[in-house]
Design an enzyme around this catalytic site. Structure first.
Site, PDB file in Angstrom:
ATOM      1  N   PRO A  82      -2.421  -1.818 -12.045  1.00  0.00           N
ATOM      2  CA  PRO A  82      -3.769  -2.145 -11.573  1.00  0.00           C
ATOM      3  C   PRO A  82      -3.798  -2.367 -10.066  1.00  0.00           C
ATOM      4  O   PRO A  82      -2.773  -2.639  -9.434  1.00  0.00           O
ATOM      5  CB  PRO A  82      -4.104  -3.437 -12.329  1.00  0.00           C
ATOM      6  CG  PRO A  82      -3.230  -3.397 -13.547  1.00  0.00           C
ATOM      7  CD  PRO A  82      -1.959  -2.749 -13.077  1.00  0.00           C
ATOM      8  N   CYS A  83      -4.991  -2.275  -9.527  1.00  0.00           N
ATOM      9  CA  CYS A  83      -5.126  -2.290  -8.070  1.00  0.00           C
ATOM     10  C   CYS A  83      -5.635  -3.612  -7.532  1.00  0.00           C
ATOM     11  O   CYS A  83      -6.045  -3.689  -6.379  1.00  0.00           O
ATOM     12  CB  CYS A  83      -6.071  -1.168  -7.626  1.00  0.00           C
ATOM     13  SG  CYS A  83      -7.706  -1.236  -8.425  1.00  0.00           S
ATOM     14  N   GLN A  84      -5.659  -4.668  -8.333  1.00  0.00           N
ATOM     15  CA  GLN A  84      -6.160  -5.944  -7.845  1.00  0.00           C
ATOM     16  C   GLN A  84      -5.278  -6.500  -6.723  1.00  0.00           C
ATOM     17  O   GLN A  84      -4.095  -6.257  -6.669  1.00  0.00           O
ATOM     18  CB  GLN A  84      -6.211  -6.981  -8.974  1.00  0.00           C
ATOM     19  CG  GLN A  84      -7.214  -6.648 -10.062  1.00  0.00           C
ATOM     20  CD  GLN A  84      -6.560  -5.923 -11.214  1.00  0.00           C
ATOM     21  OE1 GLN A  84      -5.580  -5.222 -11.031  1.00  0.00           O
ATOM     22  NE2 GLN A  84      -7.127  -6.089 -12.394  1.00  0.00           N
ATOM     23  N   PHE A  86      -4.913  -6.072  -3.516  1.00  0.00           N
ATOM     24  CA  PHE A  86      -4.265  -5.350  -2.427  1.00  0.00           C
ATOM     25  C   PHE A  86      -4.460  -6.064  -1.098  1.00  0.00           C
ATOM     26  O   PHE A  86      -3.733  -5.827  -0.142  1.00  0.00           O
ATOM     27  CB  PHE A  86      -4.814  -3.925  -2.333  1.00  0.00           C
ATOM     28  CG  PHE A  86      -4.271  -3.017  -3.398  1.00  0.00           C
ATOM     29  CD1 PHE A  86      -2.986  -3.170  -3.876  1.00  0.00           C
ATOM     30  CD2 PHE A  86      -5.054  -2.005  -3.924  1.00  0.00           C
ATOM     31  CE1 PHE A  86      -2.488  -2.333  -4.856  1.00  0.00           C
ATOM     32  CE2 PHE A  86      -4.563  -1.166  -4.900  1.00  0.00           C
ATOM     33  CZ  PHE A  86      -3.276  -1.340  -5.367  1.00  0.00           C
ATOM     34  N   ASN A 122      -2.465   5.347  -9.308  1.00  0.00           N
ATOM     35  CA  ASN A 122      -3.412   4.366  -8.807  1.00  0.00           C
ATOM     36  C   ASN A 122      -4.635   5.065  -8.227  1.00  0.00           C
ATOM     37  O   ASN A 122      -4.665   6.292  -8.092  1.00  0.00           O
ATOM     38  CB  ASN A 122      -2.768   3.449  -7.766  1.00  0.00           C
ATOM     39  CG  ASN A 122      -3.346   2.052  -7.820  1.00  0.00           C
ATOM     40  OD1 ASN A 122      -4.408   1.790  -7.270  1.00  0.00           O
ATOM     41  ND2 ASN A 122      -2.653   1.140  -8.489  1.00  0.00           N
TER      42      ASN A 122
END
Length: 368
Positions: A82-84, A86, A122
């Site tokens: 997941p990209c949370q 960053f 991603n």
């Protein structure tokens, strides 16, 4: 689900697995997932139905791949982390520093299992997050895992690889240095500059009404139906005349967006309220989940578990399996041993000296 027969079926450990879109693309090329993990109940149920009882529903932050003996050794670690967070992922140095994101757990699986290769997926936004510092840190952390990995990120538009949908995602391919296997990303196969025309939404949906699974029609209000009658093929809410009592403003482009049958669909999204479901053409209605699955390149015998909303979420969050098959095929010789070894150290050192932009340009230029 059709899969290829091979002398050796590379073993995959899959994390952040979702319903299994990424895994399916690799299975279709002869790989086998031997252990998987996700935290979403209905995605796990769908994965289990289609791949068997190899997936575990557990919080990834509670799993220690270094000490958990239930996690088998593998050839490949696979997943879409997941990209949370960053915004803070790059503030702490090194793999052993505390990261503000779930990427760290993917890296730990690679570090613990030392696979010959890994594939991480991603969103496109990762390329520019924190002015490029996020992706730079991710790549350098991957590279630092002993004995070292040659890491090649590339932005894919899956429509260029046979998926009936314009969907852009970053794939990181990492190959362990001591394998001597030089990976090169495959060139696009579809589109104006490739050998085949795009696979269109109209072609993808042919005969879909006959599929008995996940194909429920969604009830809509009469007002929504009237709005859709004002929106042409390929259009969205902006096509409603401004003098119409049905006119709306201040929305984003995917609201009340209808298919254009002679080109791939726009990106299928996972969730959202009114106007975000994606809409059929010529019929004035939302897409069914099976239609979404077709646009994501899932075969009709891939059955999703859960409510209509839960299934929509799984499909929208998935990697289109057809989009990664060429990558899976390109990596296969690494696991069968059918390749000539090269010294990867010069390329490894060269790429470590590059900026992110230079690395992306290098990877694009060498594609074949």
């Amino acid at each position: 689900m059709e899969t290829k027969n091979s002398v050796y079926s590379p073993k995959v450990v899959s994390i952040f697995s979702g319903c299994g879109g990424l895994d399916l693309g690799f299975h279709q090329e002869g790989y086998t997932t031997v252990w998987a993990n996700d935290f979403a109940e209905w995605a796990v149920a769908s994965f289990k139905r289609n791949f068997g009882d190899v997936i575990h529903m557990k919080d990834i932050t509670k799993i220690d791949p270094y000490t958990d003996e239930s996690i088998p050794d593998c050839d490949l670690v696979l997943g879409g982390f997941p990209c949370q967070d960053f915004s803070i992922i790059w503030k702490q140095p090194g793999l052993n520093g505390k990261r503000g994101g779930l990427f760290r757990h993917f890296a730990e699986f690679v570090d613990a299992k030392k696979p010959k290769a890994f594939v991480a997926e991603n969103v496109k936004g990762l390329l520019t997050a924190n002015s490029g510092k996020a992706i730079d840190t991710i790549v350098r952390d991957f590279e630092s895992i002993a004995p070292g990995y040659v890491v090649k990120p590339h932005l894919y538009n899956f429509a260029e690889y046979g998926v009936p949908q314009f969907r852009e995602r970053v794939l990181f391919i990492g190959v362990r240095i001591d394998t001597g296997f030089r990976f090169v990303h495959p060139k696009p196969t579809h589109g104006p500059n490739a050998g085949k025309p795009y696979f269109t939404a109209g072609e993808a949906l042919e005969g879909v009404e006959k599929v008995p699974y996940n194909n429920e029609r969604i009830n809509i209000k009469e007002k929504t139906r009237q709005m859709l009658d004002l929106i042409p093929e390929g259009g969205n809410f902006t096509d409603i005349p401004k003098d119409s009592p049905l006119y709306v403003k201040g929305m984003i482009s995917h609201v009340y967006r209808r298919l254009k049958l002679d080109e791939p669909a726009k990106t299928i999204i996972a969730a959202g309220g009114g106007g975000t479901w994606g809409y059929h053409y010529p019929e004035p209605r939302p897409l069914t989940n099976r239609e979404r699955a077709r646009l994501q390149s899932f075969p009709d015998d891939f059955i999703f578990e859960g409510s209509v909303t839960e299934v929509r979420r799984q499909i929208g969050n998935a990697v289109p399996p057809e989009g990664v098959r060429l990558v899976a095929r390109r990596l296969l010789p690494l696991f069968t041993g059918e390749y000539e070894t090269v010294d990867l150290m010069p390329e490894y050192e060269l790429m470590k000296s590059m900026t992110v932009k230079e690395r992306l340009d290098y990877v694009t230029a060498e594609m074949d």
